[in-house]
Design an enzyme around this catalytic site. Structure first.
Site, short mmCIF file in Angstrom:
data_model
loop_
_atom_site.label_atom_id
_atom_site.label_comp_id
_atom_site.label_asym_id
_atom_site.label_seq_id
_atom_site.Cartn_x
_atom_site.Cartn_y
_atom_site.Cartn_z
N LYS A 261 -30.35 -2.55 -24.78
CA LYS A 261 -30.57 -4.00 -24.78
C LYS A 261 -30.57 -4.58 -26.19
CE LYS A 261 -30.55 -4.09 -20.36
NZ LYS A 261 -31.57 -3.81 -19.39
C1 LIG Z 1 -31.95 -3.31 -17.95
C2 LIG Z 1 -32.27 -4.27 -16.86
C3 LIG Z 1 -33.52 -4.28 -16.20
C4 LIG Z 1 -34.53 -3.20 -16.37
O1 LIG Z 1 -34.93 -2.99 -17.67
P1 LIG Z 1 -35.80 -1.70 -18.03
O2 LIG Z 1 -36.46 -2.07 -19.32
O3 LIG Z 1 -34.82 -0.56 -18.19
O4 LIG Z 1 -36.76 -1.46 -16.94
C5 LIG Z 1 -33.79 -5.30 -15.32
N1 LIG Z 1 -32.87 -6.25 -15.04
C6 LIG Z 1 -31.66 -6.26 -15.62
C7 LIG Z 1 -30.70 -7.36 -15.28
C8 LIG Z 1 -31.31 -5.26 -16.53
O5 LIG Z 1 -30.08 -5.25 -17.06
#
Ligand SMILES: *Cc1c(COP(=O)(O)O)cnc(C)c1O
Length: 384
Positions: free
Chosen positions: A183
């Site tokens: 991210k």
């Molecule tokens: C990555 C992601 C999540 C979950 O994030 P984590 O921190 O890995 O739990 C939730 N929603 C979307 C749209 C994502 O891309």
């Protein structure tokens, strides 16, 4: 020339490495002063009333639904075009996943058709700011207020992003960010919840650590005490100071990293503008993107290959790519529950055509050029 360009690379420097080493030397590894510092820096950066750090965005979304009082049989609306996490947390609460179709050009929840999805059992809507571009929040908030729904924003992609001069994280009732390895702010595993509701924030701080009362993490510190109370059943969803230390350093360069991502996106836009085998991704006036993703869309009518083959061809040219997303109803679990692709024509259209290209802050001009060359080369080789 043989190149190798990964789909993603986190921007980690000595600053993050030294910060983690300092936490390790401090003797306090889990949630503690660094987590508190990260929460405060994050809250200030977003301009939110409260920020609560947790172990992931999935944990954040789950706790958001708990805060909103979502339970057995309640309906929660999510776009079909999202990651599995957005919907699974609805099931954790025994609630019903109501999938909504998306806008073809932006892959965002189609706010114009939100009303159709609302029933007397609908309790919440979860807009997902796909790729980093904010949803039509004015329209969504207006509908939610009129119909009495809680707005839980899945902002896993959208740090930092603006909607009509407002930061994502200050608009809905509660907003959830991800610091997963890929991210835009990457600590490995982590998440943050922002809200303007003080009572929700206070409960979230307890829920993330076993439902224990105020400042539970302090019980092993010099100023803490052995005594604690459990107010309700909570979870083990706390952040660690190791993660928070990385987060603090990443946050300092968030704007720079966002500029770098935007520059990569602008280079792709310019290079692909004239190609009739590619369909430009939609833009919206008054919204800025975090550019977590660069979604390329194939004009299948102008190509002799499909999306899967396009990705294989990219791989053969040393370029990593991915797909965002496999729509929820396509998974066994949901199709067995009766969700049908035919009900989501726009999501199907996007799924057939989308290819996510590499985009990350440390991307060299040579790498951006390499991706452009590979895409244009494939488009040329397989034009119909
Ligand atoms: C990555 C992601 C999540 C979950 O994030 P984590 O921190 O890995 O739990 C939730 N929603 C979307 C749209 C994502 O891309």
């Amino acid at each position: 020339m043989s190149i190798s360009i990964p789909f993603h690379k986190p921007h980690i420097t000595d600053a993050e490495i030294d910060a983690v080493a300092a936490v390790m030397r401090s003797g306090w590894l889990t949630m503690g002063p660094k987590t508190v510092e990260f929460e405060e820096s994050f809250r200030m950066r977003i301009g939110a009333g409260h920020a609560v750090a947790v172990s992931s965005a999935t944990a954040a979304l789950h706790l958001a639904l708990v805060s909103a009082g979502i339970g057995e049989g309640d309906e929660v609306i999510v776009p079909a075009m999202t990651f599995a996490a957005s919907a699974e947390v609805i099931r954790y609460q025994g609630a019903v996943v109501v999938m909504a179709d998306v806008e073809r050009d932006t892959h965002l929840l189609d706010a114009e058709r939100l009303d159709e999805k609302i029933t007397p059992r609908t309790r919440a809507v979860m807009p997902v700011h796909y790729g980093g571009l904010p949803c039509d929040m004015d329209r969504i908030m207006e509908i939610a207020r009129r119909r009495g729904l809680v707005v839980v924003e899945d902002a896993a992609h959208s740090l930092p992003a603006e909607y009509r001069g407002r930061q994502v994280g200050t608009i809905g009732d509660i907003t959830c960010f991800s610091f997963y390895a890929t991210k835009t702010l990457a600590v490995g595993e982590g998440g943050m919840i922002t809200t303007e509701k003080g009572d929700w924030a206070e409960r979230l701080r307890s829920l993330r650590l076993h439902g224990i009362g105020k400042d539970a993490w302090k019980r092993y510190s010099a100023e803490g005490s052995w005594a604690y109370d459990v107010l309700e059943i909570g979870y083990k969803y706390n952040m660690t100071d190791l993660s928070a230390a990385i987060g603090i350093e990443q946050l300092k360069k968030l704007d720079w990293m966002n500029e770098r991502r935007a520059a990569v996106a602008a280079a792709y836009d310019a290079a692909f503008a004239g190609a009739d085998a590619l369909i430009p991704y939609g833009r919206r006036e008054g919204r800025s993107s975090a550019w977590h993703l660069y979604p390329l869309r194939l004009n299948l009518e102008a190509l002799s290959i499909d999306r899967a083959r396009f990705i294989t061809e990219l791989k053969e040219r040393g370029v990593g790519a991915s797909v965002h997303f496999i729509p929820l109803y396509r998974f066994t679990h949901y199709s067995e529950m009766g969700y049908r692709a035919a009900d989501y024509p726009a999501s199907e259209w996007v799924f057939d055509r989308e290819v996510s290209l590499p985009i990350y802050p440390g991307m060299e001009d040579l790498e951006v050029g390499g991706v452009i060359e590979a895409v244009l080369n494939i488009v040329h080789a397989y034009r119909r």
